[in-house]
Design an enzyme around this catalytic site. Structure first.
Site, mmCIF file in Angstrom:
data_model
loop_
_atom_site.group_PDB
_atom_site.id
_atom_site.type_symbol
_atom_site.label_atom_id
_atom_site.label_comp_id
_atom_site.label_asym_id
_atom_site.label_seq_id
_atom_site.Cartn_x
_atom_site.Cartn_y
_atom_site.Cartn_z
ATOM 1 N N GLU A 18 -52.817 76.060 10.678
ATOM 2 C CA GLU A 18 -53.025 75.841 9.246
ATOM 3 C C GLU A 18 -51.696 75.886 8.489
ATOM 4 O O GLU A 18 -51.452 75.074 7.598
ATOM 5 C CB GLU A 18 -53.957 76.921 8.689
ATOM 6 C CG GLU A 18 -55.422 76.684 8.976
ATOM 7 C CD GLU A 18 -56.008 75.637 8.062
ATOM 8 O OE1 GLU A 18 -55.982 75.825 6.832
ATOM 9 O OE2 GLU A 18 -56.486 74.620 8.579
ATOM 10 N N SER A 65 -63.456 79.435 5.216
ATOM 11 C CA SER A 65 -62.362 78.520 5.604
ATOM 12 C C SER A 65 -61.000 79.132 5.324
ATOM 13 O O SER A 65 -60.089 78.481 4.795
ATOM 14 C CB SER A 65 -62.501 77.166 4.894
ATOM 15 O OG SER A 65 -61.948 76.135 5.684
ATOM 16 N N SER A 108 -59.970 71.687 8.395
ATOM 17 C CA SER A 108 -60.570 72.970 8.768
ATOM 18 C C SER A 108 -61.821 72.869 9.643
ATOM 19 O O SER A 108 -62.339 73.899 10.082
ATOM 20 C CB SER A 108 -60.888 73.787 7.517
ATOM 21 O OG SER A 108 -59.701 74.209 6.892
ATOM 22 N N LYS A 124 -61.748 74.833 12.806
ATOM 23 C CA LYS A 124 -62.023 76.265 12.859
ATOM 24 C C LYS A 124 -63.330 76.549 13.608
ATOM 25 O O LYS A 124 -63.517 77.642 14.137
ATOM 26 C CB LYS A 124 -62.064 76.841 11.439
ATOM 27 C CG LYS A 124 -60.682 76.824 10.777
ATOM 28 C CD LYS A 124 -60.744 77.146 9.297
ATOM 29 C CE LYS A 124 -59.343 77.035 8.688
ATOM 30 N NZ LYS A 124 -59.351 77.118 7.224
#
Length: 298
Positions: free
Chosen positions: A164, A128, A64, A67
């Site tokens: 994801e 997240s 993550s 991101k």
């Protein structure tokens, strides 16, 4: 383990600055010694411009952490006037992806809600949120668009390939390794953001505040720091496979020192057979060691 020290200015082996950063290197080596993991570190202090990099050229799965890269790409579209932070985005039920960590999905399990773009970015970065992440990937046209944007900034040692949903799908353990960076590349990107060279002042301030509000990884960069220390960061975490291998436990971002200077830091713990607690403690110990070093040297 490849370790490199980079210095700005004229240094030699008897320099007090050299001795100080060498001691920090020694301290971090002791932290990661005998750990059953590959650890990548990049550290930069904005006042002295001292830099320490460990395993700087190794490919580290971001999970993550990417991101942050996606948030930069979305906010770049805001700066170009193609999007607005206040504009309402329709989130459908199909946008809430089963199996992903998604606080947005917990609040709006049935979707069919209009949320400001700013809220979706906050969910993605601060919490997240996987569903928010993939929503924003679709908004920009997919991971390849984000990959191209980061490359245009001059950051080459990074790859953003899969969403994801793809990373978390059962049986797709190896997919996480398609989204990688190096500690050196992560440092360059974090420095560009810190220096205001990527986003407008308003977009920069928005993302900074979102990162300060990060709710994940409280036992990583922040854990051992003095109470009240401002940390703006983004975490990344994989699962653990049947062989006890954890692909990634990461934390990257900024620590504000007592003198107002910034410590830019990335720690990637990759391919570890340690416990999640040990992996997080590695990050916490490195952050504390770096923090103490620069507090004492200022």
């Amino acid at each position: 383990m490849k370790i490199s020290l980079l210095f700005i200015g004229l240094l030699n082996i008897v320099s007090p600055v050299y001795a100080q950063i060498a001691q920090l290197q020694t301290n971090i080596e002791q932290i990661i010694k005998n750990k059953k993991a590959t650890v990548g570190v990049s550290i930069y202090e904005s006042g002295s411009r001292q830099t320490l990099i460990i395993n700087g050229d190794k490919h580290m799965p971001m999970q993550s952490v990417y991101k942050f890269h996606l948030a930069l790409a979305v906010l770049n579209e805001v700066d170009k006037g193609r999007l607005k932070l206040s504009q309402k985005m329709h989130v459908r039920k199909s946008d809430i992806i089963p199996g992903l960590h998604s606080p947005m999905g917990e609040v709006y399990p049935n979707g069919e809600v209009d949320l400001p773009l700013s809220d979706i970015i906050r969910y993605m970065v601060a919490d997240s949120d996987g569903s928010a992440c993939d929503y924003l990937f679709r908004l920009l046209g997919g991971p390849k668009q984000v990959d191209a944007f980061i490359h245009q900034l001059g950051i080459r040692d990074v790859a953003i390939r899969d969403t994801e949903e793809m990373m978390q799908a059962n049986g797709n353990w190896d997919v996480q390794y398609t989204n990688w960076t190096t500690p050196s590349a992560m440092l360059r990107l974090l420095k560009l953001f810190y220096q205001g060279k990527i986003l407008s002042a308003s977009s920069h301030d928005f993302l900074w505040k979102v990162m300060v509000g990060t709710t994940t990884g409280q036992d990583r960069l922040k854990k051992l720091l003095t109470a009240g220390t401002v940390v703006a960061h983004k975490t990344g975490t994989s699962g653990t496979n049947k062989n006890g291998l954890t692909g990634a436990v990461n934390d990257v971002g900024y620590i504000v020192l007592p003198n107002g200077k910034y410590l830019i830091i990335s720690v990637f713990v990759t391919n570890s057979t340690e416990t999640i607690q040990t992996n997080e403690q590695i990050i916490a110990d490195i952050a504390k060691s770096a923090y103490n070093h620069f507090v004492r040297s200022n």
